[in-house]
Design an enzyme around this catalytic site. Structure first.
Site, PDB file in Angstrom:
ATOM      1  N   LYS A  12       0.840  -1.202   0.000  1.00  0.00           N
ATOM      2  CA  LYS A  12       0.000   0.000   0.000  1.00  0.00           C
ATOM      3  C   LYS A  12       0.883   1.263   0.000  1.00  0.00           C
ATOM      4  CE  LYS A  12      -3.598  -2.496   2.581  1.00  0.00           C
ATOM      5  NZ  LYS A  12      -4.494  -2.483   3.766  1.00  0.00           N
ATOM      6  N   TYR A  52     -11.998  -3.240  -2.808  1.00  0.00           N
ATOM      7  CA  TYR A  52     -12.511  -3.327  -1.435  1.00  0.00           C
ATOM      8  C   TYR A  52     -14.032  -3.383  -1.370  1.00  0.00           C
ATOM      9  CZ  TYR A  52      -7.912  -2.662   0.723  1.00  0.00           C
ATOM     10  OH  TYR A  52      -6.615  -2.833   1.155  1.00  0.00           O
ATOM     11  N   PHE A  60     -15.142   2.807   7.618  1.00  0.00           N
ATOM     12  CA  PHE A  60     -13.799   3.199   7.190  1.00  0.00           C
ATOM     13  C   PHE A  60     -13.626   3.148   5.672  1.00  0.00           C
ATOM     14  CE2 PHE A  60     -13.562  -1.351   8.404  1.00  0.00           C
ATOM     15  CZ  PHE A  60     -13.129  -1.913   7.218  1.00  0.00           C
ATOM     16  N   ARG A  88      -0.726 -14.721   3.897  1.00  0.00           N
ATOM     17  CA  ARG A  88      -1.507 -14.119   4.992  1.00  0.00           C
ATOM     18  C   ARG A  88      -0.760 -14.282   6.321  1.00  0.00           C
ATOM     19  NH1 ARG A  88      -6.052 -10.932   4.250  1.00  0.00           N
ATOM     20  NH2 ARG A  88      -7.033 -11.858   6.076  1.00  0.00           N
ATOM     21  N   THR A  94      -4.817  -8.069  10.683  1.00  0.00           N
ATOM     22  CA  THR A  94      -5.213  -6.783  10.089  1.00  0.00           C
ATOM     23  C   THR A  94      -4.682  -5.605  10.902  1.00  0.00           C
ATOM     24  OG1 THR A  94      -7.195  -7.831   9.213  1.00  0.00           O
ATOM     25  CG2 THR A  94      -7.207  -5.421   9.321  1.00  0.00           C
ATOM     26  N   ARG A 105       3.337  -6.905   9.095  1.00  0.00           N
ATOM     27  CA  ARG A 105       2.646  -5.849   9.860  1.00  0.00           C
ATOM     28  C   ARG A 105       3.168  -5.778  11.293  1.00  0.00           C
ATOM     29  NH1 ARG A 105      -3.332  -7.434   7.554  1.00  0.00           N
ATOM     30  NH2 ARG A 105      -3.317  -6.170   5.642  1.00  0.00           N
ATOM     31  N   ASN A 115      -1.628  -0.226   7.335  1.00  0.00           N
ATOM     32  CA  ASN A 115      -1.060  -1.550   7.667  1.00  0.00           C
ATOM     33  C   ASN A 115      -0.227  -2.160   6.533  1.00  0.00           C
ATOM     34  OD1 ASN A 115      -3.145  -2.290   6.028  1.00  0.00           O
ATOM     35  ND2 ASN A 115      -4.202  -3.559   7.539  1.00  0.00           N
ATOM     36  N   HIS A 118      -1.480  -5.639   1.509  1.00  0.00           N
ATOM     37  CA  HIS A 118      -2.698  -6.444   1.321  1.00  0.00           C
ATOM     38  C   HIS A 118      -2.306  -7.814   0.781  1.00  0.00           C
ATOM     39  CE1 HIS A 118      -6.622  -7.752  -0.164  1.00  0.00           C
ATOM     40  NE2 HIS A 118      -5.955  -8.171  -1.219  1.00  0.00           N
ATOM     41  N   GLU A 129      -8.981 -10.747  -7.544  1.00  0.00           N
ATOM     42  CA  GLU A 129      -8.068  -9.610  -7.409  1.00  0.00           C
ATOM     43  C   GLU A 129      -6.982  -9.631  -8.499  1.00  0.00           C
ATOM     44  OE1 GLU A 129      -6.880 -10.041  -3.320  1.00  0.00           O
ATOM     45  OE2 GLU A 129      -8.872  -9.428  -2.594  1.00  0.00           O
TER      46      GLU A 129
HETATM   47  P1  IDP Z   1      -7.037  -7.563   5.702  1.00  0.00           P
HETATM   48  O1  IDP Z   1      -6.342  -6.478   4.906  1.00  0.00           O
HETATM   49  O2  IDP Z   1      -6.184  -8.033   6.856  1.00  0.00           O
HETATM   50  O3  IDP Z   1      -7.574  -8.684   4.860  1.00  0.00           O
HETATM   51  P2  IDP Z   1      -9.798  -6.582   5.989  1.00  0.00           P
HETATM   52  O4  IDP Z   1     -10.669  -6.867   7.165  1.00  0.00           O
HETATM   53  O5  IDP Z   1     -10.142  -7.237   4.685  1.00  0.00           O
HETATM   54  O6  IDP Z   1      -8.290  -6.886   6.419  1.00  0.00           O
HETATM   55  O7  IDP Z   1      -9.792  -5.002   5.800  1.00  0.00           O
HETATM   56  C1  IDP Z   1      -9.281  -4.429   4.621  1.00  0.00           C
HETATM   57  C2  IDP Z   1      -8.470  -3.215   4.985  1.00  0.00           C
HETATM   58  O8  IDP Z   1      -9.340  -2.235   5.523  1.00  0.00           O
HETATM   59  C3  IDP Z   1      -7.425  -3.425   6.094  1.00  0.00           C
HETATM   60  O9  IDP Z   1      -6.219  -3.964   5.608  1.00  0.00           O
HETATM   61  C4  IDP Z   1      -7.250  -2.027   6.627  1.00  0.00           C
HETATM   62  O10 IDP Z   1      -6.381  -1.262   5.771  1.00  0.00           O
HETATM   63  C5  IDP Z   1      -8.652  -1.463   6.497  1.00  0.00           C
HETATM   64  N1  IDP Z   1      -9.378  -1.574   7.761  1.00  0.00           N
HETATM   65  C6  IDP Z   1      -9.931  -2.678   8.291  1.00  0.00           C
HETATM   66  N2  IDP Z   1     -10.503  -2.411   9.481  1.00  0.00           N
HETATM   67  C7  IDP Z   1     -10.300  -1.092   9.686  1.00  0.00           C
HETATM   68  C8  IDP Z   1     -10.670  -0.204  10.747  1.00  0.00           C
HETATM   69  O11 IDP Z   1     -11.295  -0.575  11.742  1.00  0.00           O
HETATM   70  N3  IDP Z   1     -10.281   1.099  10.593  1.00  0.00           N
HETATM   71  C9  IDP Z   1      -9.584   1.546   9.514  1.00  0.00           C
HETATM   72  N4  IDP Z   1      -9.234   0.743   8.515  1.00  0.00           N
HETATM   73  C10 IDP Z   1      -9.588  -0.555   8.592  1.00  0.00           C
END
Ligand code: IDP
Length: 154
Positions: A12, A52, A60, A88, A94, A105, A115, A118, A129
């Site tokens: 990212k 997304y 968010f 993963r 996350t 991370r 973070n 992805h 994707e």
């Molecule tokens: P992942 O990237 O670990 O698969 P997902 O739950 O699919 O996690 O969420 C996608 C992305 O959305 C996360 O990587 C993060 O950048 C963002 N995200 C998820 N939860 C939050 C939150 O509570 N606040 C802000 N951003 C979030």
């Protein structure tokens, strides 16, 4: 388990800005995976929203789309046995604060909204994707391996 399992990985804008591209690529290479697609792009809003789309009702979502379109992303396809689940595991949870040290991370981040990286969460997501981010002509079609070394076909 197939040797040609493919996963989509994106560094990212925060990971790119912080100079973590080489470190991250190195981790996947050292693990034994093969890079079959690589490009740097500033994603369009459409691409980010499609990527997304499962989160479109989340609070968010708009911040996430703005962030992911704010600068260059390094999009990659990595291939190898168990690559989806292993990527993963290498990426971590996350929320970077919940990610174990040793994960990407866990080693490099503290904010869920920044973070770094992805990785596809399932075979269906990986397929979707990869097709969203890459044209088929941008991916190596055949990977010839010799003891884990990539040897271009003649
Ligand atoms: P992942 O990237 O670990 O698969 P997902 O739950 O699919 O996690 O969420 C996608 C992305 O959305 C996360 O990587 C993060 O950048 C963002 N995200 C998820 N939860 C939050 C939150 O509570 N606040 C802000 N951003 C979030």
């Amino acid at each position: 388990m197939s040797n040609d399992e493919r996963t989509f990985i994106a560094i990212k804008p925060d990971g790119v800005a912080r100079g973590l591209v080489g470190e991250i690529i190195s981790r996947f290479q050292r693990k034994g995976y093969t890079l079959v697609g690589l490009k740097q792009v500033v994603p369009s809003k459409d691409l980010a929203e499609s990527h997304y789309e499962e989160h479109k009702e989340r609070p968010f979502f708009s911040g996430l789309v703005s962030f992911i379109t704010s600068g260059p992303v390094v999009a990659m396809v990595w291939e190898g046995k168990g690559s989806i689940a292993m990527a993963r595991a290498m990426i971590g949870a996350t929320n970077p604060l919940a990610s174990a040290p040793g994960t990407i991370r866990g080693d490099f981040g503290v904010d869920v909204g920044r973070n770094i990286i992805h990785g596809s969460d399932s075979a269906d997501s990986a397929k979707r994707e990869i097709a969203l981010w890459f044209k088929s002509c941008e991916l190596l079609t055949e990977v010839v391996r010799s003891s884990n070394l990539y040897v271009p076909s003649l």
